[in-house]
Design an enzyme around this catalytic site. Structure first.
Site, mmCIF file in Angstrom:
data_model
loop_
_atom_site.group_PDB
_atom_site.id
_atom_site.type_symbol
_atom_site.label_atom_id
_atom_site.label_comp_id
_atom_site.label_asym_id
_atom_site.label_seq_id
_atom_site.Cartn_x
_atom_site.Cartn_y
_atom_site.Cartn_z
ATOM 1 N N TYR A 251 0.837 -1.210 0.000
ATOM 2 C CA TYR A 251 0.000 0.000 0.000
ATOM 3 C C TYR A 251 0.869 1.257 0.000
ATOM 4 O O TYR A 251 0.673 2.170 -0.798
ATOM 5 C CB TYR A 251 -0.919 -0.008 1.223
ATOM 6 N N ALA A 252 1.851 1.286 0.892
ATOM 7 C CA ALA A 252 2.750 2.442 0.962
ATOM 8 C C ALA A 252 3.513 2.617 -0.346
ATOM 9 O O ALA A 252 3.710 3.740 -0.822
ATOM 10 C CB ALA A 252 3.726 2.269 2.124
#
Length: 443
Positions: A251-252
């Site tokens: 996600y990051a």
């Protein structure tokens, strides 16, 4: 007679050629993957923040029964274009600012709903876009949609990867700004469904920028990045100047990729782009996958909650930021966004603004303290199970340095965690009719 030593062009003697071929194969493979990703619909709801505990997997983790909100009456017969145009038309307002016409993606999401309502209240024209994906229960998103409809905001049900839909939207309305909040959120879900993150956060964002670059005039864009981009960075508080090249989760990584993609479109096409790194947003109408939300649900039901801690009993802490403070930051980013300098896919003239801001509360609170506050507000003890945090992409502490946002946006959060959670609990008890209360749409 000695033989002439001719150079050998065999593959093994030329590592540079090996690298060239390897890189070529990687590029072809990447393009092939992106092709298949673009052919599938993306989740398009909001708020990139990190979870503090596991996402609920049981069917009864989050209540699905709640008091219904009355739906706004809609005149029969208007066309799709009529509804979009009506929603995008600025209204009279007592405030003194140049009215904006804003496309809000992820409008039925948590942050998207609150931002849309705030824009409409001050007189701006607002049109929403959301695909109502099933990352969490759609009933909550549909009730948010009813709130927006009651306020005169129309949500187009569609996907940011649908270029024909975007073209139709931008042909129908000349948006001055785009507030891009659609995304696949969540840190841990990426371990179960990684392609959804590439599809929405990278391919979807790129598709939206492609649509915007070709417009005349081009809109200014404000979009949701995430505090997760700071990843394994140990310097605190996190500053916009800190390194963000060590993501701790997929996600990051997709949000970091979004920031680099934004840089490219700003540089090449002159798009004005502002990224906002949200820090653990919470409040009424929030996301059920967030810890404060399903902690509340489980405490009320007497179910066990899992609280994670680091090695040697180190506390996990988050810079919890109340939704009203985030909304103020979003509107300030829109109001200060400079104009794009390109037109019809070509950059013209001066450089367009490219900005990034932290939007946090600057006061990290441990998960243990979060639970204690909820126990006081709910007047019920939690059944806690403490475990060591697994290696799943979460980080120990988030802490925002908001000095840049204070200086450039006038951003100043005012809500402490206990005050904000009190408002959330009041909403939760009313929405799910926990104590037989009637739902109040004005709350």
């Amino acid at each position: 007679m000695e033989k002439e030593n001719k150079p050998s062009y065999r593959f093994r003697n030329h590592p540079s050629r090996k690298k060239l071929i390897c890189w070529s194969l990687l590029i072809v493979l990447s393009l092939t993957v992106m092709f298949f990703i673009l052919r599938t619909p993306s989740p398009s709801h909001t708020l990139p923040t990190e979870e503090l505990v596991e996402i609920p997997t049981e069917q009864d983790e989050i209540p699905t029964e709640h008091v219904q909100i009355p739906t706004a009456e809609v005149e029969t017969g208007p066309t799709w274009e009529d509804l979009v145009i009506k929603s995008s038309t600025p209204t009279d307002s007592t405030t003194h600012h140049h009215h904006k016409i804003v496309l809000v993606t992820g409008a039925a999401g948590f942050v998207g709903t609150h931002v849309s309502l705030a824009l409409k209240r001050r007189g701006d024209g607002v049109v929403g876009l959301d695909n109502f994906n099933k990352y969490y229960q759609t009933s909550l998103k549909r009730d948010r949609q009813k709130l927006l409809e009651n306020a005169g905001i129309f949500i187009v049900e569609g996907d940011i990867n649908d270029m024909s839909l975007l073209v139709k939207l931008f042909d129908t309305v000349k948006f001055t700004h785009v507030m891009h909040l659609a995304a696949q959120a969540g840190v841990r879900y990426a371990m179960k469904n990684p392609s959804s993150y590439l599809n929405s956060n990278i391919a979807g964002f790129t598709n939206l920028l492609e649509a915007c670059k070709s417009l005349n005039p081009q809109p200014a864009i404000v979009w949701a990045s995430s505090s997760s981009v700071y990843g394994l960075n140990t310097k605190r508080p996190f500053s916009e100047k800190d390194r963000t090249d060590q993501p701790a989760s997929l996600y990051a990584a997709t949000k970091k990729a979004g920031e680099e993609i934004a840089h490219s479109y700003n540089h090449i096409y002159g798009l004005s782009i502002t990224g906002l790194r949200f820090f653990t947003v919470y409040g009424p109408w929030g996301r059920p996958d967030m810890a404060y939300f399903f902690f509340t649900n489980k405490i009320l039901k007497g179910k066990k909650i899992t609280v994670y801690e680091g090695v040697k009993q180190k506390s996990v802490a988050r810079d919890f930021t109340y939704i009203d403070d985030i909304v103020k930051g979003c509107l300030a980013a829109l109001d200060t966004a400079g104009k794009s300098t390109g037109s019809e896919g070509k950059k013209k003239g001066l450089e367009a603004p490219l900005r990034i801001f932290n939007l946090g509360n600057t006061s990290p609170v441990t998960v243990g303290e979060l639970v204690r506050i909820l126990e006081r507000l709910l007047n019920k003890k939690a059944n806690k199970e403490v475990k060591e945090m697994p290696e799943n992409g979460d980080v120990m502490i988030t802490h925002a340095d908001i000095s840049l946002a204070e200086r450039e946006l006038g951003y100043k959060p005012t809500t402490d965690l206990e005050t904000g959670l009190k408002k959330f609990v009041e909403w939760y008890l009313a929405y799910y009719d926990v104590e037989g209360k009637k739902f109040d749409t004005s709350s």
